[in-house]
Scaffold this motif. Sequence first.
Motif, PDB file in Angstrom:
ATOM      1  N   LEU A 148       0.829  -1.212   0.000  1.00 46.12           N
ATOM      2  CA  LEU A 148       0.000   0.000   0.000  1.00 46.12           C
ATOM      3  C   LEU A 148       0.863   1.263   0.000  1.00 46.12           C
ATOM      4  O   LEU A 148       0.536   2.252  -0.669  1.00 46.12           O
ATOM      5  N   LEU A 149       1.973   1.254   0.746  1.00 43.64           N
ATOM      6  CA  LEU A 149       2.868   2.412   0.758  1.00 43.64           C
ATOM      7  C   LEU A 149       3.550   2.618  -0.593  1.00 43.64           C
ATOM      8  O   LEU A 149       3.842   3.756  -0.980  1.00 43.64           O
ATOM      9  N   LEU A 150       3.820   1.536  -1.289  1.00 39.64           N
ATOM     10  CA  LEU A 150       4.464   1.640  -2.596  1.00 39.64           C
ATOM     11  C   LEU A 150       3.482   2.023  -3.696  1.00 39.64           C
ATOM     12  O   LEU A 150       3.902   2.324  -4.819  1.00 39.64           O
ATOM     13  N   TRP A 151       2.212   2.028  -3.370  1.00 41.99           N
ATOM     14  CA  TRP A 151       1.176   2.358  -4.356  1.00 41.99           C
ATOM     15  C   TRP A 151       1.058   3.885  -4.485  1.00 41.99           C
ATOM     16  O   TRP A 151       0.017   4.457  -4.266  1.00 41.99           O
ATOM     17  N   ARG A 152       2.188   4.513  -4.834  1.00 40.30           N
ATOM     18  CA  ARG A 152       2.206   5.974  -4.923  1.00 40.30           C
ATOM     19  C   ARG A 152       3.391   6.408  -5.779  1.00 40.30           C
ATOM     20  O   ARG A 152       4.163   5.587  -6.256  1.00 40.30           O
ATOM     21  N   VAL A 309      12.287  -4.596   3.236  1.00 43.25           N
ATOM     22  CA  VAL A 309      11.223  -5.171   2.406  1.00 43.25           C
ATOM     23  C   VAL A 309      10.645  -4.100   1.485  1.00 43.25           C
ATOM     24  O   VAL A 309      10.380  -4.338   0.302  1.00 43.25           O
ATOM     25  N   PHE A 310      10.485  -2.911   2.025  1.00 45.59           N
ATOM     26  CA  PHE A 310       9.950  -1.779   1.272  1.00 45.59           C
ATOM     27  C   PHE A 310      10.812  -1.473   0.050  1.00 45.59           C
ATOM     28  O   PHE A 310      10.326  -1.403  -1.083  1.00 45.59           O
ATOM     29  N   THR A 311      12.124  -1.279   0.267  1.00 40.84           N
ATOM     30  CA  THR A 311      13.002  -0.927  -0.848  1.00 40.84           C
ATOM     31  C   THR A 311      13.199  -2.100  -1.803  1.00 40.84           C
ATOM     32  O   THR A 311      13.377  -1.909  -3.007  1.00 40.84           O
ATOM     33  N   GLY A 312      13.175  -3.339  -1.274  1.00 41.14           N
ATOM     34  CA  GLY A 312      13.328  -4.503  -2.148  1.00 41.14           C
ATOM     35  C   GLY A 312      12.185  -4.658  -3.121  1.00 41.14           C
ATOM     36  O   GLY A 312      12.392  -4.907  -4.313  1.00 41.14           O
ATOM     37  N   LEU A 313      10.971  -4.495  -2.638  1.00 41.56           N
ATOM     38  CA  LEU A 313       9.807  -4.567  -3.531  1.00 41.56           C
ATOM     39  C   LEU A 313       9.739  -3.357  -4.447  1.00 41.56           C
ATOM     40  O   LEU A 313       9.250  -3.442  -5.572  1.00 41.56           O
ATOM     41  N   LEU A 314      10.247  -2.212  -3.970  1.00 37.51           N
ATOM     42  CA  LEU A 314      10.302  -1.016  -4.813  1.00 37.51           C
ATOM     43  C   LEU A 314      11.141  -1.288  -6.059  1.00 37.51           C
ATOM     44  O   LEU A 314      10.707  -1.048  -7.183  1.00 37.51           O
ATOM     45  N   GLY A 315      12.369  -1.808  -5.869  1.00 36.88           N
ATOM     46  CA  GLY A 315      13.227  -2.094  -7.014  1.00 36.88           C
ATOM     47  C   GLY A 315      12.782  -3.312  -7.790  1.00 36.88           C
ATOM     48  O   GLY A 315      12.767  -3.307  -9.020  1.00 36.88           O
ATOM     49  N   GLY A 316      12.409  -4.374  -7.078  1.00 36.87           N
ATOM     50  CA  GLY A 316      12.039  -5.619  -7.739  1.00 36.87           C
ATOM     51  C   GLY A 316      10.819  -5.511  -8.611  1.00 36.87           C
ATOM     52  O   GLY A 316      10.722  -6.165  -9.663  1.00 36.87           O
ATOM     53  N   PRO A 332       0.592  -7.640 -19.410  1.00 35.36           N
ATOM     54  CA  PRO A 332       0.063  -6.767 -18.345  1.00 35.36           C
ATOM     55  C   PRO A 332       1.135  -6.191 -17.429  1.00 35.36           C
ATOM     56  O   PRO A 332       0.914  -5.137 -16.819  1.00 35.36           O
ATOM     57  N   PHE A 333       2.307  -6.836 -17.346  1.00 35.06           N
ATOM     58  CA  PHE A 333       3.364  -6.321 -16.483  1.00 35.06           C
ATOM     59  C   PHE A 333       3.984  -5.042 -17.045  1.00 35.06           C
ATOM     60  O   PHE A 333       4.781  -4.394 -16.366  1.00 35.06           O
ATOM     61  N   GLY A 334       3.649  -4.668 -18.250  1.00 34.14           N
ATOM     62  CA  GLY A 334       4.129  -3.424 -18.829  1.00 34.14           C
ATOM     63  C   GLY A 334       3.224  -2.237 -18.557  1.00 34.14           C
ATOM     64  O   GLY A 334       3.460  -1.151 -19.079  1.00 34.14           O
ATOM     65  N   LYS A 335       2.229  -2.414 -17.723  1.00 34.68           N
ATOM     66  CA  LYS A 335       1.284  -1.334 -17.434  1.00 34.68           C
ATOM     67  C   LYS A 335       1.755  -0.507 -16.244  1.00 34.68           C
ATOM     68  O   LYS A 335       2.096  -1.031 -15.197  1.00 34.68           O
ATOM     69  N   LEU A 336       1.756   0.828 -16.423  1.00 36.07           N
ATOM     70  CA  LEU A 336       2.055   1.753 -15.341  1.00 36.07           C
ATOM     71  C   LEU A 336       0.772   2.339 -14.776  1.00 36.07           C
ATOM     72  O   LEU A 336      -0.222   2.489 -15.492  1.00 36.07           O
ATOM     73  N   HIS A 337       0.808   2.667 -13.501  1.00 37.07           N
ATOM     74  CA  HIS A 337      -0.333   3.343 -12.885  1.00 37.07           C
ATOM     75  C   HIS A 337      -0.554   4.672 -13.608  1.00 37.07           C
ATOM     76  O   HIS A 337       0.407   5.421 -13.845  1.00 37.07           O
ATOM     77  N   PHE A 342       3.936   3.877 -11.563  1.00 33.64           N
ATOM     78  CA  PHE A 342       4.666   2.709 -11.089  1.00 33.64           C
ATOM     79  C   PHE A 342       4.046   1.468 -11.730  1.00 33.64           C
ATOM     80  O   PHE A 342       2.877   1.473 -12.117  1.00 33.64           O
ATOM     81  N   PRO A 343       4.807   0.357 -11.870  1.00 31.52           N
ATOM     82  CA  PRO A 343       4.297  -0.857 -12.514  1.00 31.52           C
ATOM     83  C   PRO A 343       3.307  -1.594 -11.615  1.00 31.52           C
ATOM     84  O   PRO A 343       3.688  -2.185 -10.602  1.00 31.52           O
ATOM     85  N   VAL A 344       2.060  -1.573 -11.993  1.00 30.41           N
ATOM     86  CA  VAL A 344       0.984  -2.095 -11.149  1.00 30.41           C
ATOM     87  C   VAL A 344       1.100  -3.604 -10.963  1.00 30.41           C
ATOM     88  O   VAL A 344       1.107  -4.114  -9.837  1.00 30.41           O
ATOM     89  N   TRP A 345       1.194  -4.351 -12.076  1.00 29.48           N
ATOM     90  CA  TRP A 345       1.184  -5.807 -11.989  1.00 29.48           C
ATOM     91  C   TRP A 345       2.458  -6.350 -11.351  1.00 29.48           C
ATOM     92  O   TRP A 345       2.418  -7.342 -10.622  1.00 29.48           O
ATOM     93  N   GLY A 346       3.584  -5.712 -11.623  1.00 32.27           N
ATOM     94  CA  GLY A 346       4.829  -6.163 -11.015  1.00 32.27           C
ATOM     95  C   GLY A 346       4.788  -6.064  -9.499  1.00 32.27           C
ATOM     96  O   GLY A 346       5.190  -6.987  -8.784  1.00 32.27           O
ATOM     97  N   LEU A 347       4.294  -4.947  -8.996  1.00 27.36           N
ATOM     98  CA  LEU A 347       4.196  -4.749  -7.553  1.00 27.36           C
ATOM     99  C   LEU A 347       3.196  -5.714  -6.932  1.00 27.36           C
ATOM    100  O   LEU A 347       3.470  -6.337  -5.895  1.00 27.36           O
ATOM    101  N   ALA A 348       2.048  -5.859  -7.558  1.00 27.52           N
ATOM    102  CA  ALA A 348       1.014  -6.736  -7.003  1.00 27.52           C
ATOM    103  C   ALA A 348       1.471  -8.195  -6.985  1.00 27.52           C
ATOM    104  O   ALA A 348       1.307  -8.901  -5.979  1.00 27.52           O
ATOM    105  N   ALA A 349       2.061  -8.665  -8.090  1.00 28.49           N
ATOM    106  CA  ALA A 349       2.482 -10.068  -8.177  1.00 28.49           C
ATOM    107  C   ALA A 349       3.582 -10.379  -7.167  1.00 28.49           C
ATOM    108  O   ALA A 349       3.548 -11.409  -6.483  1.00 28.49           O
ATOM    109  N   MET A 350       4.557  -9.479  -7.060  1.00 29.67           N
ATOM    110  CA  MET A 350       5.647  -9.734  -6.112  1.00 29.67           C
ATOM    111  C   MET A 350       5.163  -9.654  -4.668  1.00 29.67           C
ATOM    112  O   MET A 350       5.710 -10.333  -3.790  1.00 29.67           O
ATOM    113  N   GLY A 351       4.172  -8.842  -4.413  1.00 29.23           N
ATOM    114  CA  GLY A 351       3.591  -8.813  -3.079  1.00 29.23           C
ATOM    115  C   GLY A 351       2.968 -10.145  -2.716  1.00 29.23           C
ATOM    116  O   GLY A 351       3.149 -10.656  -1.596  1.00 29.23           O
TER     117      GLY A 351
END
Length: 484
Positions: A148-152, A309-316, A332-337, A342-351
Amino acid sequence: MSGSPPPAGGFVRRIGLFQATAINMSQMCGIGPFVTIPLMVGAFGGPQAIMGFVAGAILALADGLIWAELGAAMPGSGGSYVYLRQAFQYRSGKLMPFLFVWTAMLFIPLIMSTGVVGFVQYLGYLAPHMGKTTGDLVGLGVILVVVLLLWRGIEHIARITTVMWLVMIASVLMVIIAAATGFSGHLAFTYPHNAFAVTHGHFWTGFAAGLTIGIYDYLGYNTTAYMGAEIKQPGRVLPRSIIYSILGIMAIYLMLQIGTLGVIDWHRMLNPDDIASTSIASAVLEKTWGKGAADTVTVLILITAFASVFTGLLGGSRVPFDAARERVFFRPFGKLHPRHRFPVWGLAAMGVITAIGFLIGRHTDLQTLIQLLTTVMIIVQALAQVLAVVLLRQRQPGLRRPYKMWLYPVPAVVALIGWLVIYGYADKNSPGRHPIEWSLAWVAIGCVAFVLWSRYEKVWPFGPKEVSEEYLEGVDPDAEPVAV
């Protein structure tokens, strides 16, 4: 995209040297050293475990110089994806970048899951009666908050990361200073018999296990390389952020390790019922400054673990972005918010994968999780990048290289030997877990997935090779005006 000005709707270069170094160091010095010091002592069988951190630092620096050269020359989002795509496209098309993204979608979240396991482990010092189920729920809640914090927007994240970096520095300094006030040279430098018997086979098995733990603690020095398209003046900032973060963390780790061994008898770290085996930093503070100080440093360590964890998911989360944009991964992983970029699917999947890895780690053991994720990472990313540096110097001699590896090819050879030692001893250090076999199986499945994917996309081997040398022709990003 990455070698020229960002297109409309692309990433913006807003991260400077201090913030980039802070991102790397926050990821590197997360919960790692606070939970792995007992594991390192167990691997070596005594306070000579300091060799593991030294060996890990040497491997991290050698490999970091590879990242520095590649990142400065090709500052795009995705890190290894970009480098492997450029180096291996001439013979195997998109196979290597596809396999990298395939494995990265597994090992990056697994690294983050170890941080959450450590978070819950230290939380147990403050809440000793916390049950297994409660701990599981807390860990899953932490992962949700991070996502949720990275969703910005990245500009907000940079400020958050700076604050977390300062907390990380405060936590490690507190432990180091406390250890110095109660330091005993007898505890730190009294070694068991045959501690340095290099002619014995068990020494090298322990060394390989210690090297694995050591490099795990240093992982994160390459976080900003995954965010190359968001770094100001990347030819200057990327190499410095990598090298500065490795040297800084190396100094911190050595003081932390030696100081801890000088306060806590290493035998306590091997006792699973002793607090020193699960919350070593809290044990140090409790013995030197009392329970109140131990509680305080435990809170700071929890924040530090959260930051990693925050910075790892940020870069990953940036890793699959370029691949998807260029038809090498699921589109779909090429979609930005649309607003925060920010890459929506990349963040969600890695979460989601981080949450699954956390539960696996909680119900097996941390050392096995570290061994598995390291083995998967080595086979495609680490070994392939050593070769990529050599191939690119041959295939693209005219590539703009604002930074060139010192003493080439010595660091590449050192990195190659280090990674092969870790990989070769993986099964011996995880008896019954078969990390080598699992890593090979995962890559084999990835090859099958690539065949199916390439047939769908009609690319090599079911279509022509697509050779792109955009970094030979692109605008120098260090000469571009940067966002403020």
